[in-house]
Write an enzyme that holds these catalytic residues in place. Structure first.
Site, mmCIF file in Angstrom:
data_model
loop_
_atom_site.group_PDB
_atom_site.id
_atom_site.type_symbol
_atom_site.label_atom_id
_atom_site.label_comp_id
_atom_site.label_asym_id
_atom_site.label_seq_id
_atom_site.Cartn_x
_atom_site.Cartn_y
_atom_site.Cartn_z
ATOM 1 N N ASP A 299 5.639 -5.670 -9.037
ATOM 2 C CA ASP A 299 5.254 -4.888 -7.877
ATOM 3 C C ASP A 299 3.757 -4.586 -8.027
ATOM 4 O O ASP A 299 3.141 -4.873 -9.061
ATOM 5 C CB ASP A 299 6.106 -3.618 -7.746
ATOM 6 C CG ASP A 299 6.133 -3.121 -6.299
ATOM 7 O OD1 ASP A 299 5.231 -3.487 -5.538
ATOM 8 O OD2 ASP A 299 7.052 -2.363 -5.937
ATOM 9 N N GLU A 497 6.545 4.903 0.921
ATOM 10 C CA GLU A 497 6.710 5.194 -0.509
ATOM 11 C C GLU A 497 5.749 6.278 -0.986
ATOM 12 O O GLU A 497 4.611 6.342 -0.563
ATOM 13 C CB GLU A 497 6.519 3.917 -1.335
ATOM 14 C CG GLU A 497 5.347 3.080 -0.887
ATOM 15 C CD GLU A 497 5.101 1.843 -1.750
ATOM 16 O OE1 GLU A 497 5.656 1.729 -2.844
ATOM 17 O OE2 GLU A 497 4.312 0.994 -1.317
HETATM 18 C C1 BGC Z 1 -0.906 -1.081 0.127
HETATM 19 C C2 BGC Z 1 0.587 -1.285 0.009
HETATM 20 C C3 BGC Z 1 0.957 -1.056 -1.373
HETATM 21 C C4 BGC Z 1 0.462 0.287 -1.829
HETATM 22 C C5 BGC Z 1 0.796 0.514 -3.236
HETATM 23 C C6 BGC Z 1 -1.279 0.284 -0.332
HETATM 24 O O1 BGC Z 1 -2.651 0.506 -0.219
HETATM 25 O O2 BGC Z 1 -1.313 -1.267 1.419
HETATM 26 O O3 BGC Z 1 0.975 -2.551 0.371
HETATM 27 O O4 BGC Z 1 2.319 -1.143 -1.506
HETATM 28 O O5 BGC Z 1 -0.914 0.455 -1.630
HETATM 29 O O6 BGC Z 1 -0.142 1.315 -3.839
HETATM 30 C C1 BGC Z 2 6.010 -1.780 -2.810
HETATM 31 C C2 BGC Z 2 6.662 -3.101 -2.530
HETATM 32 C C3 BGC Z 2 5.785 -3.955 -1.675
HETATM 33 C C4 BGC Z 2 4.430 -4.091 -2.316
HETATM 34 C C5 BGC Z 2 3.453 -4.904 -1.498
HETATM 35 C C6 BGC Z 2 4.604 -1.938 -3.305
HETATM 36 O O1 BGC Z 2 3.951 -0.717 -3.396
HETATM 37 O O2 BGC Z 2 6.775 -1.069 -3.767
HETATM 38 O O3 BGC Z 2 7.905 -2.898 -1.915
HETATM 39 O O4 BGC Z 2 6.378 -5.193 -1.467
HETATM 40 O O5 BGC Z 2 3.865 -2.817 -2.500
HETATM 41 O O6 BGC Z 2 3.041 -4.234 -0.385
#
Ligand code: BGC
Ligand code: BGC
Length: 649
Positions: A299, A497
């Site tokens: 990830d 998230e």
């Molecule tokens: C990205 C996401 C990624 C997340 C994790 C964001 O800035 O756009 O895709 O999952 O950072 O830190």
């Molecule tokens: C998320 C993933 C995602 C990745 C890319 C991460 O922060 O946990 O689910 O696929 O970012 O955006």
């Protein structure tokens, strides 16, 4: 804390897909991979292990380094333009593939994207309901069709790989990723997750698998993310190995059997050890025991969260079984460190060749290692944003709505009435869509970011004007408010998230306005239909008490008009669609509860999984306790303890 080493080990099932019985094809693939592997230098091999983020990589870098993959993170689009056109995506994909072709090794690049509810990073794509809604619809055929439609949209932008489905089994609703899970029931997750996977990739038993109408999908996140303590994102999953297998891995087992070729490692720890560093889970369990023959992608900088020296974290993660590293920005640094480790034998040849071989094998299965592999620009154009996609979205929404309450048979409504729609959420497309929509968190989106989207209000206007009634819209109830029925639309603001983690579930603690509106309508004697937009069960007893009918709409996406299809009869006064959605998560009726009720040992404290009324059933709904014991209590520390902008090692 449990010591993993001391825990009793369980035997994990071997997961064979129909792919593995096609021995002739596999033999050809393996031959192809062997041949390519033999010719690659150590630099070229290490380059295959790196996945760089779009904002930090140019086609020129691919020409020079021959990286194996790129991704666009949530909200990242060509030229940093949120409204980039399909042609912009397509052209950029073409530039990257051309550069890969012109690199020394000449191996096509994998571009991965989070198409988790439709092709959600792309302006003008149809946004489908989030997985929690699909769990309520519980219709595998529908989910498979959604996967197939998503694959077509993704291909339209020149992209071949999707980071979906999410197979989490969320156990604590405070977790901000609850809506990415289909259900608290592992069997539902397994069935719908593998249906989504088949829709995206094609049936592995048929020739459609990985053909030009399908993409490569990802079984994510392996494993245990739904079981972290207090629902803290990226936290520690404290559970036994048998629960890890029977609850949290069930979706992955089904996905592997359905032909999953990529598994994304989970950010969380399992009993205090980060999955990204767990040789036991990645190598012994997933690859050796379960027989997974595709590749494991990390990830987002997930390797950087391992304890110990940050400089060597990427190396330790590869040695634990991660094959491809998803790097947010410092891909050059990571490339250099891994290359150095490979040169001095800290990553030995066996592990390096295994990792590269796995990646090449998936590329070969996708047809990328044969001379007739086509650049995106030579593929046929498809149907992004078409009417059939919108119809499919409407079907999904209709099937996902769950009616919790319907006193005196208030629903279905007649169209020849005076309806007042209350609350700005009725017009808020961004809120309907939730997180992972155009931006990472789904925030900072405006209604005109969604051409062709339909709000809940405009759906209601459509049926009422056809049926001869009258609709008005108000933000807030006042002394003038008058109508036969009020429809109050309210719910959670977008989140994804980390940011979406909570320390309580009481909705009115966060937003007391909808309840006040409902009470004002009660005082004026106007019956209330409540429509709740949410990514998880919330404690809403006061709102349930203050409404006559209550419908959970989840996060329906861009086609909010579908809600009126179910709420209203047609102009001839017959029901068009009854409710068929059922709770796929138990719904807490006691404000102190934050977790699922797997054993149903407190039956009065929850609406159970499977609950959901239809127009046929006349069920009386008792007044619920409004005591909010969660008020003021912080059940845990700061709500977000993840490390999103983790410094690069
Ligand atoms: C990205 C996401 C990624 C997340 C994790 C964001 O800035 O756009 O895709 O999952 O950072 O830190
Ligand atoms: C998320 C993933 C995602 C990745 C890319 C991460 O922060 O946990 O689910 O696929 O970012 O955006």
């Amino acid at each position: 804390m449990t010591d993993v080493a001391l825990m009793e080990r369980v035997v994990w099932p071997r997961c064979k897909s129909a792919l593995s019985t096609n021995t002739r094809r596999l033999a050809e693939i393996n031959k192809l991979v062997e041949a390519r592997l033999k010719d690659l230098s150590v630099e070229q091999k290490v380059a295959q292990l790196i996945q760089a983020e779009l904002a930090s990589v140019e086609p020129e870098d691919i020409r020079r380094f021959g990286l194996g993959s790129i991704l666009n993170g949530g909200g990242v689009s060509p030229n940093a333009n949120k409204r980039a056109s399909i042609e912009d995506w397509w052209n950029l994909a073409n530039e990257f593939q051309t550069a890969a072709r012109e690199s020394e090794a000449g191996i096509p690049i994998f571009w991965g994207t989070d198409a988790v509810h439709g092709h959600n990073n792309v302006f003008s794509a149809t946004i489908f309901p989030h997985n929690i809604a699909l769990g309520a619809a519980n219709d595998s055929d529908l989910v498979e069709r959604l996967g197939a439609a998503t694959a077509r949209d993704v291909l339209d932008t020149g992209i071949d790989w999707v980071f979906a489905p999410t197979l989490a089994v969320p156990c604590d609703y405070r977790w901000g990723r609850t809506y990415e899970g289909y259900s608290q029931e592992p069997e539902i997750v397994a069935r719908l997750g593998s249906a989504m996977l088949c829709g995206l990739q094609g049936d592995p038993a048929s020739t459609e698998f990985f053909d030009e109408n399908h993409v490569v999908a990802t079984s994510k996140h392996f494993v245990g993310e739904g079981s972290t303590l207090d629902g803290i994102d990226q936290g520690d999953a404290l559970c036994s190995e048998i629960d890890l297998l029977n609850i949290h891995a069930l979706g992955h087992i089904a996905a592997l059997k359905a032909g999953a070729q990529v598994v994304m490692a989970a950010f969380n720890s399992w009993n205090n050890e980060k999955v990204h560093g767990s040789w036991y889970l990645l190598q012994e369990v997933l690859k050796d025991q379960m027989g997974f023959d595709g590749f494991v992608v990390s990830d987002w900088d997930g390797f950087a969260q391992l304890d110990g020296d940050p400089e060597t974290a990427c190396i330790r993660s590869i040695n634990a079984g991660v094959d491809m590293l998803m790097v947010s920005s410092d891909w050059r640094g990571v490339y250099e460190r891994v290359l150095n480790a490979a040169r001095i034998g800290e990553i030995d040849d066996v592990r390096l060749n295994d990792a590269v071989g796995r990646i090449l094998r998936v590329k070969a299965l996708r047809g990328m290692l044969t001379p007739n592999w086509r650049l995106p620009s030579t593929r046929s154009k498809q149907t992004l944003g078409s009417n059939s996609k919108r119809e499919l979205a409407r079907e999904a929404i209709r099937k996902s709505l769950v009616m919790l309450k319907n006193s005196n048979g208030l629903l279905p409504l007649e169209t020849k009435k005076r309806i007042v729609v209350v609350g700005k959420s009725a017009r808020d497309i961004a809120q309907q869509c939730g997180g992972w929509t155009l931006t990472w968190q789904g925030t900072n989106n405006e209604t005109d970011d969604f051409p062709d989207a339909v709000s809940i209000e405009s759906g209601i206007r459509g049926v009422i004007s056809a049926g001869g009634g009258v609709v008005s819209f108000i933000d807030e109830v006042d002394d003038e408010t008058d109508a036969d029925t009020a429809i109050v639309v309210f719910g959670e603001e977008p989140y994804a998230e980390g940011e979406g983690d909570l320390n309580h579930l009481s909705f009115s603690q966060d937003d007391s306005l909808p309840l006040a509106q409902m009470k004002a309508l009660n005082a004026r004697g106007i019956p209330v239909v409540a429509l709740f937009l949410t990514g998880r069960p919330r404690w809403i007893n006061p709102e349930l008490n203050a409404s006559d009918a209550f419908v959970v709409c989840w996060l329906p996406g861009t086609q909010g008009g579908a809600i009126a299809d179910v709420l209203f009869k047609d102009s001839a006064n017959t029901v068009r669609y009854d409710f068929t959605g059922r709770l796929a998560f138990s719904w807490p009726l006691d404000s102190s509860l934050t977790c699922i009720d797997r054993d149903s040992n407190q039956p009065d404290s929850y609406l159970p999984v499977g609950y959901g009324l239809t127009y046929e059933e006349k069920v009386s709904f008792e007044q619920l306790s409004e005591t909010d014991v969660s008020m003021g209590t912080s059940l845990r520390g700061p709500s977000f303890q993840g490390s999103y902008n983790y410094p690069n090692p």
